[in-house]
Scaffold this active site. Sequence first.
Site, PDB file in Angstrom:
ATOM      1  N   GLY A  32     -23.692 -10.293 -53.148  1.00 41.43           N
ATOM      2  CA  GLY A  32     -22.917  -9.946 -54.350  1.00 41.43           C
ATOM      3  C   GLY A  32     -23.839  -9.377 -55.413  1.00 41.43           C
ATOM      4  O   GLY A  32     -23.683  -9.639 -56.607  1.00 41.43           O
ATOM      5  N   ASP A  50     -24.303  -6.344 -50.784  1.00 40.02           N
ATOM      6  CA  ASP A  50     -22.939  -6.348 -51.348  1.00 40.02           C
ATOM      7  C   ASP A  50     -22.061  -5.536 -50.414  1.00 40.02           C
ATOM      8  O   ASP A  50     -22.559  -4.797 -49.562  1.00 40.02           O
ATOM      9  CB  ASP A  50     -22.940  -5.721 -52.762  1.00 40.02           C
ATOM     10  CG  ASP A  50     -21.784  -6.232 -53.622  1.00 40.02           C
ATOM     11  OD1 ASP A  50     -20.637  -6.199 -53.148  1.00 40.02           O
ATOM     12  OD2 ASP A  50     -22.038  -6.658 -54.756  1.00 40.02           O
ATOM     13  N   TYR A  84      -9.027 -19.486 -59.606  1.00 38.59           N
ATOM     14  CA  TYR A  84     -10.478 -19.338 -59.760  1.00 38.59           C
ATOM     15  C   TYR A  84     -11.116 -20.699 -60.080  1.00 38.59           C
ATOM     16  O   TYR A  84     -12.111 -21.092 -59.477  1.00 38.59           O
ATOM     17  CB  TYR A  84     -10.730 -18.341 -60.888  1.00 38.59           C
ATOM     18  CG  TYR A  84     -12.165 -18.125 -61.274  1.00 38.59           C
ATOM     19  CD1 TYR A  84     -13.033 -17.400 -60.467  1.00 38.59           C
ATOM     20  CD2 TYR A  84     -12.649 -18.626 -62.488  1.00 38.59           C
ATOM     21  CE1 TYR A  84     -14.343 -17.181 -60.854  1.00 38.59           C
ATOM     22  CE2 TYR A  84     -13.958 -18.405 -62.874  1.00 38.59           C
ATOM     23  CZ  TYR A  84     -14.806 -17.678 -62.055  1.00 38.59           C
ATOM     24  OH  TYR A  84     -16.097 -17.469 -62.447  1.00 38.59           O
ATOM     25  N   ILE A 101     -20.008 -14.039 -69.604  1.00 39.41           N
ATOM     26  CA  ILE A 101     -21.309 -13.375 -69.757  1.00 39.41           C
ATOM     27  C   ILE A 101     -21.123 -11.972 -70.349  1.00 39.41           C
ATOM     28  O   ILE A 101     -20.312 -11.190 -69.863  1.00 39.41           O
ATOM     29  CB  ILE A 101     -22.037 -13.273 -68.394  1.00 39.41           C
ATOM     30  CG1 ILE A 101     -22.149 -14.653 -67.724  1.00 39.41           C
ATOM     31  CG2 ILE A 101     -23.419 -12.642 -68.579  1.00 39.41           C
ATOM     32  CD1 ILE A 101     -22.989 -15.672 -68.449  1.00 39.41           C
TER      33      ILE A 101
HETATM   34  N1  SER Z   1     -16.113 -14.828 -66.714  1.00 36.70           N
HETATM   35  C1  SER Z   1     -15.296 -15.552 -65.791  1.00 36.70           C
HETATM   36  C2  SER Z   1     -13.894 -15.108 -65.840  1.00 36.70           C
HETATM   37  O1  SER Z   1     -13.444 -14.744 -66.909  1.00 36.70           O
HETATM   38  C3  SER Z   1     -15.361 -17.025 -66.092  1.00 36.70           C
HETATM   39  O2  SER Z   1     -16.371 -17.595 -65.363  1.00 36.70           O
HETATM   40  O3  SER Z   1     -13.224 -15.155 -64.867  1.00 36.70           O
END
Ligand code: SER
Length: 313
Positions: free
Chosen positions: A9, A35, A143, A173
């Site tokens: 990845g 990837d 998720y 991030i």
């Molecule tokens: N940045 C991720 C998301 O928004 C959260 O870990 O899915």
Amino acid sequence: MEQRVLIIGACGQIGTELTLKLRDKYGTSNVVASDLKEGTPQLMTSGLFIKIDATDKEQIRNILVEFNITQVYMMAAMLSATAEKMPLRAWDLNMTALLTILELGKEGLYKQLFWPSSIGAFGPNSPHTNTPQDTIMAPTTVYGISKYSGEMWCQYYATQYGLDVRTVRYPGIVSYKTKPGGGTTDYAVEIYFEALKSRNYTCFLSEETTLPMMYMDDAIEATLSLMAHPKLQAYKAYNISGINFNPKEIADAIKKQIPEFKIEYQPDFRQAIADSWPQSIDDSQAKADWDWQPQFDLEKMTSVMLANCKPDM
Ligand code: SER
């Protein structure tokens, strides 16, 4: 110890910068990027790249053996917003990719694994502010369920098979080299690109939606320092905390440098995802167990982003 590293990845938002940093740290010939799709020109031209499917065990086994890999970073995953649109595919990718690499670790084909968890592993019943390291989780997104389950699986392989696996719970991030794709925290990257391009941004979260965020350099530093730490007591998916802000606060920081910048709010389905996550998390355990301190605040991050985002990317 000399490391030979595989990043699975490698072309995603975090994978790209992690790969570039690892090539600097261990030397280009000791780092294999992989990837399903190709990455940025800088990523593709600065070292070895192999096209792989993160769920293809035999192909990954061959690479681990051929390159005598010691350290693996499993960064392939479907992010929160995309995952809500295709729950079973997200579950399949996120869990199969992790279990594939854990199984290969159990076979002794590498020595150390990094696997990222997320603030998404928390849920609406977790304390929302200064969320503790150990608390009720109960995520409500696909998720989040995959991240929380992944933490449990990592712990299982660490305790049952002695695998050295290390994890942080990344906040959202923020970075400019590669855009994120399909996440709920993506707005905090898009806003800078749009501020430079059109002086205008329509945000998919409401103005007071505070989330834990972090500038990329701090996230990479946290990751590499955790991996370099000689010995941890036991497996733990560490909370790490950077900057907590909401869309209004990031817009105000941008306006200080681009006074004509305008923001509107049109919350969509991602609002419910954000509302189920913490607003800030307590990372005192990470700071106690390994030596790590974030360097970027909102102002510093905004200056770097506005100086470096390429609006036509
Ligand atoms: N940045 C991720 C998301 O928004 C959260 O870990 O899915």
